[in-house]
Design a protein around this motif. Structure first.
Motif, PDB file in Angstrom:
ATOM      1  N   ASN A  23      25.290   8.759  -7.267  1.00  9.59           N
ATOM      2  CA  ASN A  23      26.153   7.781  -6.607  1.00  9.59           C
ATOM      3  C   ASN A  23      25.311   6.707  -5.942  1.00  9.59           C
ATOM      4  N   HIS A  24      25.829   5.502  -5.933  1.00  8.04           N
ATOM      5  CA  HIS A  24      25.081   4.318  -5.490  1.00  8.04           C
ATOM      6  C   HIS A  24      24.514   4.487  -4.083  1.00  8.04           C
ATOM      7  N   ILE A  25      23.222   4.175  -3.936  1.00  9.13           N
ATOM      8  CA  ILE A  25      22.549   4.162  -2.641  1.00  9.13           C
ATOM      9  C   ILE A  25      22.346   2.696  -2.270  1.00  9.13           C
ATOM     10  N   ARG A  26      22.974   2.242  -1.201  1.00  6.32           N
ATOM     11  CA  ARG A  26      22.968   0.821  -0.852  1.00  6.32           C
ATOM     12  C   ARG A  26      21.571   0.295  -0.518  1.00  6.32           C
ATOM     13  N   GLU A  27      20.793   1.060   0.220  1.00  7.05           N
ATOM     14  CA  GLU A  27      19.506   0.561   0.700  1.00  7.05           C
ATOM     15  C   GLU A  27      18.357   0.777  -0.290  1.00  7.05           C
ATOM     16  N   ALA A  28      18.647   1.253  -1.493  1.00  8.41           N
ATOM     17  CA  ALA A  28      17.608   1.515  -2.483  1.00  8.41           C
ATOM     18  C   ALA A  28      17.148   0.221  -3.151  1.00  8.41           C
ATOM     19  N   GLU A  29      15.839   0.153  -3.401  1.00  8.94           N
ATOM     20  CA  GLU A  29      15.251  -0.965  -4.120  1.00  8.94           C
ATOM     21  C   GLU A  29      14.467  -0.420  -5.307  1.00  8.94           C
ATOM     22  N   GLU A  30      14.294  -1.249  -6.327  1.00 12.11           N
ATOM     23  CA  GLU A  30      13.604  -0.824  -7.541  1.00 12.11           C
ATOM     24  C   GLU A  30      12.145  -0.468  -7.220  1.00 12.11           C
ATOM     25  N   GLY A  31      11.705   0.702  -7.705  1.00 11.84           N
ATOM     26  CA  GLY A  31      10.338   1.155  -7.476  1.00 11.84           C
ATOM     27  C   GLY A  31      10.144   1.919  -6.179  1.00 11.84           C
ATOM     28  N   GLN A  32      11.160   1.985  -5.352  1.00 11.34           N
ATOM     29  CA  GLN A  32      11.074   2.665  -4.058  1.00 11.34           C
ATOM     30  C   GLN A  32      11.104   4.175  -4.257  1.00 11.34           C
ATOM     31  N   ALA A  33      10.337   4.905  -3.444  1.00  4.79           N
ATOM     32  CA  ALA A  33      10.352   6.369  -3.477  1.00  4.79           C
ATOM     33  C   ALA A  33      11.434   6.875  -2.518  1.00  4.79           C
ATOM     34  N   VAL A  34      12.238   7.826  -3.007  1.00  9.20           N
ATOM     35  CA  VAL A  34      13.322   8.397  -2.207  1.00  9.20           C
ATOM     36  C   VAL A  34      13.131   9.906  -2.180  1.00  9.20           C
ATOM     37  N   GLU A  35      13.292  10.517  -1.001  1.00 13.34           N
ATOM     38  CA  GLU A  35      13.152  11.967  -0.855  1.00 13.34           C
ATOM     39  C   GLU A  35      14.506  12.584  -0.505  1.00 13.34           C
ATOM     40  N   PHE A  36      14.794  13.712  -1.133  1.00 15.16           N
ATOM     41  CA  PHE A  36      16.004  14.474  -0.837  1.00 15.16           C
ATOM     42  C   PHE A  36      15.573  15.863  -0.392  1.00 15.16           C
ATOM     43  N   ASP A  37      16.019  16.284   0.789  1.00 14.95           N
ATOM     44  CA  ASP A  37      15.570  17.570   1.329  1.00 14.95           C
ATOM     45  C   ASP A  37      16.663  18.632   1.385  1.00 14.95           C
ATOM     46  N   LYS A  38      17.857  18.330   0.868  1.00 22.01           N
ATOM     47  CA  LYS A  38      18.920  19.339   0.804  1.00 22.01           C
ATOM     48  C   LYS A  38      18.772  20.126  -0.497  1.00 22.01           C
ATOM     49  N   VAL A  39      17.741  20.952  -0.576  1.00 22.04           N
ATOM     50  CA  VAL A  39      17.467  21.759  -1.765  1.00 22.04           C
ATOM     51  C   VAL A  39      18.155  23.103  -1.591  1.00 22.04           C
ATOM     52  N   LEU A  40      19.048  23.428  -2.519  1.00 23.90           N
ATOM     53  CA  LEU A  40      19.848  24.644  -2.405  1.00 23.90           C
ATOM     54  C   LEU A  40      19.205  25.837  -3.116  1.00 23.90           C
ATOM     55  N   LEU A  41      18.426  25.572  -4.177  1.00 27.56           N
ATOM     56  CA  LEU A  41      17.822  26.647  -4.969  1.00 27.56           C
ATOM     57  C   LEU A  41      16.548  26.121  -5.606  1.00 27.56           C
ATOM     58  N   VAL A  42      15.519  26.973  -5.687  1.00 23.82           N
ATOM     59  CA  VAL A  42      14.266  26.615  -6.346  1.00 23.82           C
ATOM     60  C   VAL A  42      13.905  27.733  -7.309  1.00 23.82           C
ATOM     61  N   ASP A  43      13.588  27.361  -8.573  1.00 30.10           N
ATOM     62  CA  ASP A  43      13.132  28.325  -9.576  1.00 30.10           C
ATOM     63  C   ASP A  43      11.711  27.941  -9.973  1.00 30.10           C
ATOM     64  N   ASN A  44      10.751  28.783  -9.604  1.00 30.15           N
ATOM     65  CA  ASN A  44       9.346  28.537  -9.905  1.00 30.15           C
ATOM     66  C   ASN A  44       8.870  29.577 -10.917  1.00 30.15           C
ATOM     67  N   GLU A  45       9.020  29.276 -12.210  1.00 32.10           N
ATOM     68  CA  GLU A  45       8.656  30.167 -13.328  1.00 32.10           C
ATOM     69  C   GLU A  45       9.236  31.569 -13.150  1.00 32.10           C
ATOM     70  N   GLY A  46      10.512  31.646 -12.864  1.00 31.82           N
ATOM     71  CA  GLY A  46      11.186  32.934 -12.767  1.00 31.82           C
ATOM     72  C   GLY A  46      11.351  33.444 -11.351  1.00 31.82           C
ATOM     73  N   ALA A  47      10.581  32.943 -10.397  1.00 35.56           N
ATOM     74  CA  ALA A  47      10.722  33.348  -9.002  1.00 35.56           C
ATOM     75  C   ALA A  47      11.774  32.450  -8.350  1.00 35.56           C
ATOM     76  N   VAL A  48      12.980  32.988  -8.188  1.00 38.31           N
ATOM     77  CA  VAL A  48      14.099  32.199  -7.683  1.00 38.31           C
ATOM     78  C   VAL A  48      14.197  32.359  -6.171  1.00 38.31           C
ATOM     79  N   THR A  49      14.305  31.221  -5.471  1.00 36.20           N
ATOM     80  CA  THR A  49      14.507  31.208  -4.026  1.00 36.20           C
ATOM     81  C   THR A  49      15.829  30.507  -3.749  1.00 36.20           C
ATOM     82  N   VAL A  50      16.743  31.228  -3.127  1.00 37.96           N
ATOM     83  CA  VAL A  50      18.058  30.682  -2.799  1.00 37.96           C
ATOM     84  C   VAL A  50      18.095  30.398  -1.306  1.00 37.96           C
ATOM     85  N   GLY A  51      18.529  29.199  -0.940  1.00 44.08           N
ATOM     86  CA  GLY A  51      18.585  28.806   0.457  1.00 44.08           C
ATOM     87  C   GLY A  51      19.832  29.316   1.152  1.00 44.08           C
ATOM     88  N   THR A  52      19.749  29.400   2.480  1.00 46.42           N
ATOM     89  CA  THR A  52      20.895  29.800   3.284  1.00 46.42           C
ATOM     90  C   THR A  52      21.114  28.794   4.404  1.00 46.42           C
TER      91      THR A  52
END
Length: 105
Positions: A23-52
């Protein structure tokens, strides 16, 4: 390695190098780096980590390819039979295209 991340109320599967239309991010510019920290699940080669509800210390780093991409036009047509009522309306959703640079867990 992949992660399930929540961006603007929607969940996406994020892998390195994958392109996403979010969905559109108003303050985004081309080439800009954006970070998202709401990570719900991570799979690292079979090792699954589920957040709470989220995984601590995990984030997804993206680069904005195109800050404004318009989606397909959706036509909304309303009609009531035998009443002479017709209403035509259209809508184009706005997106931001990003590419996943890295998944940090």
């Amino acid at each position: 390695m992949y992660a399930i991340v929540e961006i603007n109320g929607q969940q996406f599967k994020a892998e390195q190098g994958k392109k996403l239309f979010i969905n559109h991010i108003r303050e985004a510019e081309e080439g800009q780096a954006v970070e998202f920290d709401k990570v719900l699940l991570v799979d690292n080669e079979g090792a699954v980590t589920v957040g709470t509800p989220t995984v601590e210390g995990a984030k997804v780093v993206c680069e904005v390819l195109s800050p404004l991409v318009k989606g397909d036009k959706v036509i909304v047509f309303k009609k009531k039979r035998r009443k002479g009522y017709q209403k035509k309306n259209g809508h184009r959703q706005q997106y931001t295209q990003v590419v996943i640079k890295s998944v940090i867990a």
